[in-house]
Design a protein around this motif. Structure first.
Motif, short mmCIF file in Angstrom:
data_model
loop_
_atom_site.label_atom_id
_atom_site.label_comp_id
_atom_site.label_asym_id
_atom_site.label_seq_id
_atom_site.Cartn_x
_atom_site.Cartn_y
_atom_site.Cartn_z
N LEU A 98 0.83 -1.20 0.00
CA LEU A 98 0.00 0.00 0.00
C LEU A 98 0.87 1.26 0.00
CD1 LEU A 98 -2.83 1.20 0.11
CD2 LEU A 98 -2.78 0.95 2.58
N HIS A 99 1.90 1.29 0.82
CA HIS A 99 2.77 2.46 0.90
C HIS A 99 3.50 2.72 -0.42
CE1 HIS A 99 4.91 5.63 2.97
NE2 HIS A 99 6.01 5.21 2.38
N ASP A 100 3.72 1.65 -1.22
CA ASP A 100 4.38 1.82 -2.51
C ASP A 100 3.56 2.72 -3.44
OD1 ASP A 100 6.40 0.11 -1.69
OD2 ASP A 100 5.48 -1.66 -2.60
N LEU A 101 2.25 2.78 -3.25
CA LEU A 101 1.41 3.64 -4.09
C LEU A 101 1.77 5.11 -3.87
CD1 LEU A 101 -2.04 1.89 -3.80
CD2 LEU A 101 -0.28 1.59 -5.55
N ARG A 102 2.06 5.47 -2.65
CA ARG A 102 2.48 6.85 -2.35
C ARG A 102 3.76 7.18 -3.11
NH1 ARG A 102 2.81 10.88 1.80
NH2 ARG A 102 4.96 11.45 2.23
N HIS A 103 4.71 6.26 -3.03
CA HIS A 103 5.99 6.46 -3.72
C HIS A 103 5.77 6.58 -5.22
CE1 HIS A 103 10.35 6.16 -4.18
NE2 HIS A 103 10.11 5.35 -5.20
N VAL A 106 4.22 10.08 -6.13
CA VAL A 106 5.21 11.15 -6.03
C VAL A 106 6.24 11.03 -7.15
CG1 VAL A 106 7.01 12.16 -4.57
CG2 VAL A 106 4.85 11.46 -3.56
N SER A 107 6.69 9.83 -7.45
CA SER A 107 7.65 9.64 -8.54
C SER A 107 7.05 10.05 -9.88
CB SER A 107 8.10 8.17 -8.61
OG SER A 107 8.82 7.82 -7.45
N LEU A 108 5.79 9.69 -10.13
CA LEU A 108 5.13 10.08 -11.38
C LEU A 108 4.98 11.59 -11.49
CD1 LEU A 108 2.38 7.32 -11.72
CD2 LEU A 108 4.38 7.67 -13.21
N LEU A 109 4.61 12.23 -10.40
CA LEU A 109 4.49 13.69 -10.42
C LEU A 109 5.83 14.34 -10.77
CD1 LEU A 109 2.19 14.27 -7.31
CD2 LEU A 109 1.57 14.61 -9.73
N MET A 110 6.91 13.81 -10.19
CA MET A 110 8.24 14.36 -10.49
C MET A 110 8.57 14.13 -11.97
SD MET A 110 9.44 15.77 -7.71
CE MET A 110 11.22 15.85 -7.89
N VAL A 118 5.54 21.82 -5.28
CA VAL A 118 4.15 21.37 -5.36
C VAL A 118 4.06 19.89 -4.97
CG1 VAL A 118 2.18 21.03 -6.92
CG2 VAL A 118 3.60 23.09 -7.11
N VAL A 119 5.01 19.08 -5.46
CA VAL A 119 5.05 17.66 -5.08
C VAL A 119 5.25 17.54 -3.58
CG1 VAL A 119 6.24 15.46 -5.41
CG2 VAL A 119 5.93 17.01 -7.36
N THR A 131 11.80 15.65 -0.49
CA THR A 131 11.18 15.26 -1.75
C THR A 131 12.26 15.04 -2.82
OG1 THR A 131 9.29 16.64 -1.15
CG2 THR A 131 9.41 15.87 -3.44
N LEU A 132 13.17 15.99 -2.92
CA LEU A 132 14.21 15.90 -3.94
C LEU A 132 15.17 14.75 -3.68
CD1 LEU A 132 14.90 19.70 -4.42
CD2 LEU A 132 13.79 18.15 -6.04
N LYS A 133 15.53 14.54 -2.43
CA LYS A 133 16.49 13.48 -2.10
C LYS A 133 15.91 12.09 -2.37
CE LYS A 133 19.30 11.65 1.66
NZ LYS A 133 19.70 11.77 3.05
N ILE A 134 14.66 11.89 -1.99
CA ILE A 134 14.06 10.56 -2.10
C ILE A 134 13.52 10.27 -3.50
CG2 ILE A 134 12.20 9.07 -1.25
CD1 ILE A 134 12.43 10.53 1.43
N TYR A 135 12.94 11.28 -4.15
CA TYR A 135 12.15 11.00 -5.34
C TYR A 135 12.70 11.53 -6.65
CZ TYR A 135 8.62 9.47 -2.08
OH TYR A 135 7.95 8.80 -1.10
N SER A 136 13.77 12.28 -6.65
CA SER A 136 14.23 12.80 -7.94
C SER A 136 15.15 11.78 -8.59
CB SER A 136 14.90 14.15 -7.79
OG SER A 136 16.04 14.06 -6.97
N HIS A 137 14.52 10.83 -9.26
CA HIS A 137 15.26 9.79 -9.98
C HIS A 137 15.45 10.29 -11.41
CE1 HIS A 137 14.11 7.27 -6.64
NE2 HIS A 137 12.85 7.52 -6.89
N ALA A 138 16.65 10.58 -11.77
CA ALA A 138 16.91 11.05 -13.13
C ALA A 138 17.03 9.84 -14.05
CB ALA A 138 18.18 11.89 -13.16
#
Length: 155
Positions: A98-103, A106-110, A118-119, A131-138
């Protein structure tokens, strides 16, 4: 029309029991916008819950929870995870928590280029740095697009 929901309490385990508590910070008390499809699903869920509440009026304990136990009390996290797993399997979705849905959201928004602040507000992170450290996957495609823009500017 922007649909939204209000966040005003959380369920926490304290003293071995699930208890309703105020949110951690004043900033956590908020109104969050929702996509229309989410809003419609929640309205349908609310109606089913209202019918169930009427059917179980003698034992129902209303705490204003979106996903309560079968009698309205806070739901044990293990039970919530089991319910989610059954729904996920019935829908033929991959094995995710369930928690993976949050991830994922957020990843899709980025990836969609939503501004990080905003994210951060949607994810309710205390600081945009989280937000940037965890989710900004280039990913490779995004890097190619960025360098393509630079290439066009330098030509």
């Amino acid at each position: 029309m922007v649909r939204h929901t209000a966040i005003g309490q959380t369920v926490q385990r304290a003293g071995g029991k699930l208890r309703l508590q105020d949110t951690k910070t004043e900033e956590s008390d908020s109104v969050l916008p929702l996509p229309d499809w989410t809003w419609l699903v929640l309205l349908d869920h609310q109606e089913r819950q209202r019918v169930e509440c009427e059917r179980l009026a003698e034992v129902w304990q209303d705490h204003g929870l979106v996903f309560p136990s079968e009698v309205g009390t806070p739901m044990e996290p293990r039970n919530l995870n089991r319910h989610f797993a059954a729904l996920r399997e019935a829908a033929g979705c991959p094995d995710v928590r369930l928690h993976d849905l949050r991830h994922t959201v957020v990843s899709l928004l980025m990836e969609l280029g939503v501004p990080p602040h905003v994210v951060q507000a949607i994810a309710r992170h205390a600081d945009v740095k989280i937000t940037l450290k965890i989710y900004s996957h280039a990913n490779l495609d995004v890097m190619r697009q960025a360098l393509g823009k630079l290439d066009g500017r330098l030509s």
